[in-house]
Design a protein around this motif. Structure first.
Motif, mmCIF file in Angstrom:
data_model
loop_
_atom_site.group_PDB
_atom_site.id
_atom_site.type_symbol
_atom_site.label_atom_id
_atom_site.label_comp_id
_atom_site.label_asym_id
_atom_site.label_seq_id
_atom_site.Cartn_x
_atom_site.Cartn_y
_atom_site.Cartn_z
ATOM 1 N N ARG A 15 -6.939 2.422 -17.035
ATOM 2 C CA ARG A 15 -8.214 2.496 -17.762
ATOM 3 C C ARG A 15 -9.136 1.306 -17.538
ATOM 4 N N ARG A 16 -8.935 0.563 -16.439
ATOM 5 C CA ARG A 16 -9.799 -0.566 -16.097
ATOM 6 C C ARG A 16 -10.369 -0.340 -14.709
ATOM 7 N N VAL A 17 -11.619 -0.737 -14.520
ATOM 8 C CA VAL A 17 -12.242 -0.654 -13.201
ATOM 9 C C VAL A 17 -11.652 -1.769 -12.345
ATOM 10 N N THR A 18 -11.095 -1.399 -11.206
ATOM 11 C CA THR A 18 -10.330 -2.327 -10.373
ATOM 12 C C THR A 18 -10.659 -2.105 -8.903
ATOM 13 N N ILE A 19 -10.568 -3.162 -8.116
ATOM 14 C CA ILE A 19 -10.657 -3.037 -6.667
ATOM 15 C C ILE A 19 -9.272 -2.666 -6.151
ATOM 16 N N VAL A 20 -9.211 -1.661 -5.288
ATOM 17 C CA VAL A 20 -7.930 -1.234 -4.714
ATOM 18 C C VAL A 20 -8.049 -1.174 -3.192
ATOM 19 N N GLN A 21 -6.903 -1.257 -2.550
ATOM 20 C CA GLN A 21 -6.822 -1.135 -1.090
ATOM 21 C C GLN A 21 -5.714 -0.153 -0.762
ATOM 22 N N ALA A 22 -6.006 0.799 0.107
ATOM 23 C CA ALA A 22 -5.019 1.818 0.460
ATOM 24 C C ALA A 22 -3.830 1.184 1.171
ATOM 25 N N SER A 23 -2.636 1.529 0.706
ATOM 26 C CA SER A 23 -1.429 0.985 1.331
ATOM 27 C C SER A 23 -0.940 1.868 2.473
ATOM 28 N N ARG A 24 -1.542 3.050 2.601
ATOM 29 C CA ARG A 24 -1.221 3.965 3.702
ATOM 30 C C ARG A 24 -2.369 4.960 3.811
ATOM 31 N N PRO A 25 -2.457 5.721 4.898
ATOM 32 C CA PRO A 25 -3.524 6.733 5.002
ATOM 33 C C PRO A 25 -3.313 7.864 3.997
ATOM 34 N N HIS A 26 -4.408 8.411 3.468
ATOM 35 C CA HIS A 26 -4.353 9.517 2.513
ATOM 36 C C HIS A 26 -5.331 10.605 2.927
ATOM 37 N N ASP A 27 -4.890 11.863 2.821
ATOM 38 C CA ASP A 27 -5.739 13.007 3.121
ATOM 39 C C ASP A 27 -6.477 13.458 1.866
ATOM 40 N N ASN A 28 -7.481 14.297 2.039
ATOM 41 C CA ASN A 28 -8.254 14.828 0.909
ATOM 42 C C ASN A 28 -7.404 15.691 -0.018
ATOM 43 N N CYS A 29 -6.352 16.292 0.500
ATOM 44 C CA CYS A 29 -5.543 17.202 -0.316
ATOM 45 C C CYS A 29 -4.504 16.471 -1.171
ATOM 46 N N GLU A 30 -4.324 15.174 -0.969
ATOM 47 C CA GLU A 30 -3.334 14.429 -1.744
ATOM 48 C C GLU A 30 -3.829 14.174 -3.161
ATOM 49 N N ARG A 31 -2.960 14.410 -4.119
ATOM 50 C CA ARG A 31 -3.332 14.233 -5.524
ATOM 51 C C ARG A 31 -3.175 12.786 -5.983
ATOM 52 N N TYR A 32 -2.227 12.062 -5.408
ATOM 53 C CA TYR A 32 -1.975 10.678 -5.791
ATOM 54 C C TYR A 32 -2.162 9.756 -4.595
ATOM 55 N N LEU A 33 -2.650 8.552 -4.873
ATOM 56 C CA LEU A 33 -2.920 7.570 -3.836
ATOM 57 C C LEU A 33 -2.067 6.332 -4.088
ATOM 58 N N ASP A 34 -1.462 5.809 -3.044
ATOM 59 C CA ASP A 34 -0.693 4.568 -3.136
ATOM 60 C C ASP A 34 -1.619 3.425 -2.720
ATOM 61 N N VAL A 35 -1.809 2.471 -3.632
ATOM 62 C CA VAL A 35 -2.779 1.406 -3.398
ATOM 63 C C VAL A 35 -2.228 0.041 -3.815
ATOM 64 N N TYR A 36 -2.869 -0.995 -3.285
ATOM 65 C CA TYR A 36 -2.669 -2.359 -3.749
ATOM 66 C C TYR A 36 -3.835 -2.661 -4.685
ATOM 67 N N THR A 37 -3.575 -3.351 -5.784
ATOM 68 C CA THR A 37 -4.630 -3.612 -6.766
ATOM 69 C C THR A 37 -5.033 -5.084 -6.755
ATOM 70 N N PHE A 38 -6.319 -5.321 -6.996
ATOM 71 C CA PHE A 38 -6.888 -6.660 -7.015
ATOM 72 C C PHE A 38 -7.696 -6.842 -8.294
ATOM 73 N N THR A 39 -7.677 -8.053 -8.834
ATOM 74 C CA THR A 39 -8.470 -8.373 -10.022
ATOM 75 C C THR A 39 -9.446 -9.493 -9.669
ATOM 76 N N PRO A 40 -10.580 -9.545 -10.365
ATOM 77 C CA PRO A 40 -11.552 -10.613 -10.063
ATOM 78 C C PRO A 40 -10.928 -11.993 -10.298
ATOM 79 N N SER A 41 -11.264 -12.921 -9.423
ATOM 80 C CA SER A 41 -10.793 -14.295 -9.636
ATOM 81 C C SER A 41 -11.614 -14.916 -10.754
#
Length: 113
Positions: A15-41
């Motif tokens: 429930r927080r707005v966060t910067i994320v980076q994809a940890s692997r490629p994802h297609d449009n049909c995928e329901r869940y995304l695996d990401v790395y999360t970043f918070t503001p310094s």
């Protein structure tokens, strides 16, 4: 392709707005995304640090915007720096979410007066 490996985006994580980076490629049909999360310094620049829980699986509907591949600069030691345009977009999405939460909180408090 929705996200390629290393793509940077803005998403809702816990429930927080966060910067994320994809940890692997994802297609449009995928329901869940695996990401790395970043918070503001804590500084006032456009840098983001790896969060306390650096890996997350998020619903693809929680993705708010995807930046162009050249919009993010990864610098060593798990720090991500955004260009001014991308940082402004993150700030706008974050403040919009905060205004919405404040409005809901105010309405909820008004019910119990």
């Amino acid at each position: 392709m929705l996200l390629s490996y290393g793509s940077v985006a803005v998403a809702l994580v816990q429930r927080r707005v966060t910067i994320v980076q994809a940890s692997r490629p994802h297609d449009n049909c995928e329901r869940y995304l695996d990401v790395y999360t970043f918070t503001p310094s804590n500084s006032t620049d456009r840098t983001f640090l790896v969060s306390n829980a650096p890996c997350a699986r998020i619903n693809s509907n929680d993705l708010l915007t995807v930046f162009d591949d050249e919009d993010a600069l990864i610098i060593p030691h798990d720090v991500l720096e955004l260009p001014q345009k991308a940082f402004d977009e993150f700030s706008e999405l974050s403040s919009r979410k905060n205004r919405r939460i404040d409005a809901v909180w105010t309405a909820w408090k008004g019910k119990f007066r």
